[in-house]
Design an enzyme around this catalytic site. Structure first.
Site, mmCIF file in Angstrom:
data_model
loop_
_atom_site.group_PDB
_atom_site.id
_atom_site.type_symbol
_atom_site.label_atom_id
_atom_site.label_comp_id
_atom_site.label_asym_id
_atom_site.label_seq_id
_atom_site.Cartn_x
_atom_site.Cartn_y
_atom_site.Cartn_z
ATOM 1 N N GLU A 221 -14.510 30.814 52.477
ATOM 2 C CA GLU A 221 -15.199 30.104 53.571
ATOM 3 C C GLU A 221 -14.302 30.114 54.794
ATOM 4 O O GLU A 221 -13.094 29.908 54.689
ATOM 5 C CB GLU A 221 -15.527 28.650 53.207
ATOM 6 C CG GLU A 221 -16.650 28.489 52.226
ATOM 7 C CD GLU A 221 -17.050 27.028 52.024
ATOM 8 O OE1 GLU A 221 -16.952 26.234 52.981
ATOM 9 O OE2 GLU A 221 -17.438 26.696 50.895
ATOM 10 N N GLU B 272 -13.482 22.897 46.295
ATOM 11 C CA GLU B 272 -12.850 21.786 47.029
ATOM 12 C C GLU B 272 -12.754 20.510 46.196
ATOM 13 O O GLU B 272 -13.274 19.455 46.566
ATOM 14 C CB GLU B 272 -13.601 21.531 48.341
ATOM 15 C CG GLU B 272 -13.600 22.728 49.264
ATOM 16 C CD GLU B 272 -14.062 22.405 50.681
ATOM 17 O OE1 GLU B 272 -14.626 21.327 50.892
ATOM 18 O OE2 GLU B 272 -13.833 23.245 51.577
HETATM 19 C C1 BG6 Z 1 -16.789 23.261 53.151
HETATM 20 C C2 BG6 Z 1 -17.841 23.190 52.078
HETATM 21 O O1 BG6 Z 1 -15.962 22.185 53.011
HETATM 22 O O2 BG6 Z 1 -17.195 23.136 54.470
HETATM 23 C C3 BG6 Z 1 -19.236 23.603 52.525
HETATM 24 O O3 BG6 Z 1 -17.452 23.920 50.953
HETATM 25 C C4 BG6 Z 1 -19.517 22.995 53.877
HETATM 26 O O4 BG6 Z 1 -20.165 23.221 51.553
HETATM 27 C C5 BG6 Z 1 -18.493 23.555 54.870
HETATM 28 O O5 BG6 Z 1 -20.820 23.205 54.352
HETATM 29 C C6 BG6 Z 1 -18.688 23.094 56.296
HETATM 30 O O6 BG6 Z 1 -18.715 21.687 56.336
HETATM 31 P P1 BG6 Z 1 -19.906 20.915 57.061
HETATM 32 O O7 BG6 Z 1 -19.682 19.492 56.754
HETATM 33 O O8 BG6 Z 1 -19.765 21.227 58.494
HETATM 34 O O9 BG6 Z 1 -21.151 21.458 56.464
#
Ligand code: BG6
Length: 467
Positions: A368, A162
């Site tokens: 993800e 990201e």
């Molecule tokens: C992604 C990241 O943007 O979102 C992760 O790569 C992150 O590291 C995930 O944990 C979820 O976001 P958050 O802020 O809810 O943890």
């Protein structure tokens, strides 16, 4: 639809969110450590995290039991090179050797990100982080070390997680103390340098004759127009270009797209390019694209400046921020939102996969995708039916996208075990496996598979059948 035979069924984590052992065995500090210590009275910090550093065998055993054929993780740059570009820390290399050996011995393909938000603080102190070109050299050196030591077992590499998010968040870059006006421009300089760093690492990988593939990880939210007013339709396209595609266009075509240069020049935010930068960016087309895809947004032409973050939630950290003069964001009445304003929109994923495939025709890996929720442990069990519903909708739509011709290689939902959320501590959980700890009390960090774990186990066994 039957998923392809070689489809990789996995789950995802990142180093600073699970490893703990933040200063053990020679590891250096990172921007993510420092950031977490600032709020550590209320939000769990990286010191122990999920103690994966010590419990990795137990975690890999749970992966195996789940039926995972892939695991998306990251290497902590500061564990390998404590200062970011000085001496190698052999104990850091040893840890990842043990972990990769364990994964491979259990038939799990590692999908490895080199840099997931945790920039070694040594690089910030010495150079100001990626604002300096010296950080580019440091990243290439670090990548070469990783390829040399782990490339025999790791065949799927992801460069920077990201990059667009990092460029927008001063604390991630370690430049939060700077004036706001300077920070924004610095963020875009960081962005340009990371584009070069990515390109040079891709080239290094090929020069070294490594066998495997390499690509970026994009933060990808899909944006719908708020209405059929052509101004809104055009704005949605512009926003998607400026938040997502500009980066991938650069990686793919080997130069920054004109629409980005125009946007930055008009706002006096354009980064400095040196003679020769165009050549550095060229000829580094990735082998595949890693996608972090969670939600969709709704966007219209900028009018009165109403900001859904002010109206609905102060917690939403970085997505769907109004872009003054360009765009403003709306909530979508057709989809459900969680308390952090992230929505569940499985059709949006199919739409996104088609868009990405049509634009680049490169294989895609979802590295993800998941639902943050306040899970509760009841009599030793976690009944996260909401997460099953989320994942099930996503997998059904992935299968429809594959039917439509998209080359999708892997699915790694976020996250395998509960992790420290990058913005909300442990309260906001994503894992298939519950970690019994709170923000203030690490307890015994017991691993407890949730209902979603058993559901996903069955889904993998039946090659993607969600019923
Ligand atoms: C992604 C990241 O943007 O979102 C992760 O790569 C992150 O590291 C995930 O944990 C979820 O976001 P958050 O802020 O809810 O943890």
């Amino acid at each position: 639809m039957v998923f392809p035979k070689k489809f990789l069924w996995g789950a995802s984590t990142s180093a600073f969110q699970i490893e703990g052992a933040y200063d053990e065995d020679g590891k250096g500090l990172t921007t993510m450590d420092i950031r977490s210590f600032k709020d550590s009275d209320t939000i769990a910090d990286t010191k122990i995290a999920m103690d994966h550093y010590h419990k990795y065998k137990e975690d890999v055993a749970l992966m195996k039991e789940l039926g995972m054929t892939a695991y998306r993780m990251s290497i902590s740059w500061a564990r390998v090179l404590p200062d970011g570009d000085g001496e190698i820390n052999q104990k850091g290399i040893d840890f990842y050797n043990r972990l990769f050996d364990e994964l491979v011995a259990n038939g799990i393909t590692p999908i490895v990100t080199l840099y997931h938000f945790d920039l070694p603080i040594g690089l910030v102190k010495q150079y100001g982080g990626f604002q300096s070109r010296k950080c580019i050299d440091a990243f290439v050196k670090y990548a070469e070390i990783c390829f040399t030591h782990f490339g025999d077992r790791v065949k799927h590499w992801l460069t920077i997680n990201e990059q667009m998010v990092i460029s927008n968040l001063p604390a991630f870059q370690g430049i939060e103390a700077q004036e706001k006006s300077i920070r924004e421009k610095a963020g875009w300089q960081t962005y340009h340098h990371m584009c070069i760093a990515h390109a040079l690492v891709v080239k290094k990988y090929r020069e070294m004759g490594m066998t495997g593939g390499i690509g970026p990880v994009l933060s990808y939210s899909t944006y719908y127009p708020a209405s059929v007013d052509p101004k809104d339709v055009l704005t949605a396209k512009q926003v998607e270009n400026l938040k997502v595609f500009c980066l991938m266009d650069t990686h793919f075509h080997g130069k920054h797209p004109q629409y980005l240069i125009n946007y930055l020049t008009e706002r006096d935010l354009m980064f400095t390019m040196e003679a020769g930068d165009e050549a550095l960016l060229a000829n580094a087309k990735p082998d595949f694209i890693g996608l972090n895809w969670y939600t969709t947004g709704v966007v219209g032409a900028y009018s009165d400046g109403t900001d859904i973050n002010d109206a609905k939630s102060e917690l939403m950290p970085r997505r769907d921020r109004n872009m003054p003069g360009v765009a403003q964001f709306y909530l979508n009445p057709y989809v459900e939102y969680n308390e952090w304003n992230w929505n569940t929109d499985p059709e949006g994923l199919r739409y996104a996969l088609l868009g990405m495939w049509e634009r680049y025709h490169l294989p895609l890996l979802i590295v993800e995708n998941g639902l943050g929720h306040r899970d509760t442990l009841e009599n030793g069990e976690v009944h996260d039916t909401y997460r099953i519903k989320y994942l099930s909708g996503m997998i059904d739509n992935m299968s429809l996208a594959i039917d439509d011709g998209v080359e999708l290689m892997a699915y790694c939902p976020w996250s395998f075990i509960d992790v420290l959320s990058s913005s909300n501590g442990i309260e906001k959980r994503y894992g298939l496996v519950y970690i019994d700890r709170t923000d203030s009390d690490p307890k015994k960090l017991e691993r407890i598979p949730k209902d979603s774990y058993y559901w996903y186990q069955k889904c993998i066994k039946n090659n993607g059948s969600t019923s």
